[in-house]
Design an enzyme around this catalytic site. Structure first.
Site, PDB file in Angstrom:
ATOM      1  NE  ARG A  94      -0.606 -45.333 -25.841  1.00 11.14           N
ATOM      2  CZ  ARG A  94       0.296 -44.595 -25.221  1.00 11.14           C
ATOM      3  NH1 ARG A  94       1.557 -44.824 -25.399  1.00 11.14           N
ATOM      4  NH2 ARG A  94      -0.080 -43.645 -24.410  1.00 11.14           N
ATOM      5  CE  LYS A 108       8.461 -42.092 -23.612  1.00  8.65           C
ATOM      6  NZ  LYS A 108       7.244 -42.879 -23.905  1.00  8.65           N
ATOM      7  N   PRO A 160       4.466 -38.324 -18.721  1.00  9.78           N
ATOM      8  CG  PRO A 160       5.238 -38.589 -16.521  1.00  9.78           C
ATOM      9  CD  PRO A 160       4.041 -38.275 -17.338  1.00  9.78           C
ATOM     10  CD  GLU A 161       4.911 -37.675 -24.924  1.00 15.57           C
ATOM     11  OE1 GLU A 161       5.658 -37.612 -25.909  1.00 15.57           O
ATOM     12  OE2 GLU A 161       3.692 -37.486 -24.991  1.00 15.57           O
TER      13      GLU A 161
END
Length: 260
Positions: free
Chosen positions: A250, A59, A2-3
DNA sequence: ATTGTGGCCTGCCCGC
DNA sequence: TGCGGGCAGGCCACAA
């Protein structure tokens, strides 16, 4: 998560509970309650309260209550919101396909019978009362070049790491950042503070345009880069093999030819 | 203060 | 079929 785009979909769904009164809270997982929040406190604060709005910053989903406190929901990487049995997002890109009852980490039942549930297999999300907004940067979907210039500052950290840092810019996650930097033709490993004025303008414009376009398409996973974001993937623009690396902790894909 | 690392937690997918 | 390793859209505490 969920961005930002997925949380915005959750926010729209949560707008359906605005005006409704909480009858009961479901808190099966104490670990999911953050900031010292307890099941008892949840019941005390929420029982009989009415949700007066559904807001989002980055977010973070915010549900202010008529009594004053604000309920904050975070979704981690696999968190989904289900309202009255309907999920705005059925399945997350890297989440499990099924939907098990034990994955419901938090829930509210309303006097009218409706239900709001946070389903999160990995338990990386959380629920907090009156979450601090001090540590959140400007909202990515509307970020201006002035805000972005301030966020980048003179930082020597990689450009991508700064864009992922919610304290500098709020809302972008791994996929949106890779897509944005690819579209902007900027190398994610470049020192953030080293962009020219023209590059800063281009980046601000590309962040907004990317968020808008992927939002129309239906989510953070709908970028042009997405189906090439795998080992052996090629740049959709020039056909060069994409570089796979780790930036800002990441997994990162970028085109060594197009992104400078 | 800033930046990088490891860890959190769980499920899935691949290769042996 | 079973098992281990690697991976995953996020974030926080910690160390240098």
């Amino acid at each position: 998560m969920p961005e930002l785009l997925e949380v915005e979909a959750y926010r729209r769904a949560a707008a359906g509970v605005v005006g409704r009164e909480v009858a009961a809270a479901h808190t099966p997982d104490a670990w999911f309650l953050k900031g010292g929040l307890t099941a008892t406190a949840v019941l005390d604060v929420l029982g009989g309260a009415r949700i007066v709005a559904a807001e989002r910053w980055g977010k973070l989903l915010l549900l202010p209550l008529d009594r004053g406190p604000v309920l904050g929901l975070r979704f981690g990487m696999t968190g989904r919101l289900v309202v009255d049995g309907r999920a705005p997002i059925e399945r997350l890109e890297y989440g499990p396909a099924q939907d098990r009852p034990e994955w419901v980490r938090f829930g509210l039942r309303f006097v009218d019978g409706g239900v709001l549930e946070l389903v999160d297999p990995r338990r990386l999300g959380g629920v907090e009362l009156d979450p601090s907004l001090d540590a959140l940067g400007p909202e990515a979907s509307t970020v201006t070049v002035t805000e972005l210039r301030r966020a980048l500052g003179r930082s020597g950290a990689p450009l991508k790491a700064v864009l992922l840092d919610q304290a500098r810019v709020a809302g972008l996650g791994n996929l949106l950042v890779d897509e944005t930097l690819w579209r902007a033709g900027l190398d994610p490993t470049r020192p953030a503070g080293g962009l020219s004025a023209e590059e800063q303008r281009r980046l601000a414009r590309t962040v907004r345009a990317t968020v808008r376009e992927l939002g129309r398409r239906g989510g953070s996973h709908t970028g042009d880069l997405q189906d090439r974001r795998r080992r052996g993937g090629d740049c959709p623009r020039c056909g060069e093999p994409l570089v796979r690396g780790v930036v800002g902790g990441r997994t990162t894909y970028h085109c060594g030819a197009c992104q400078r």
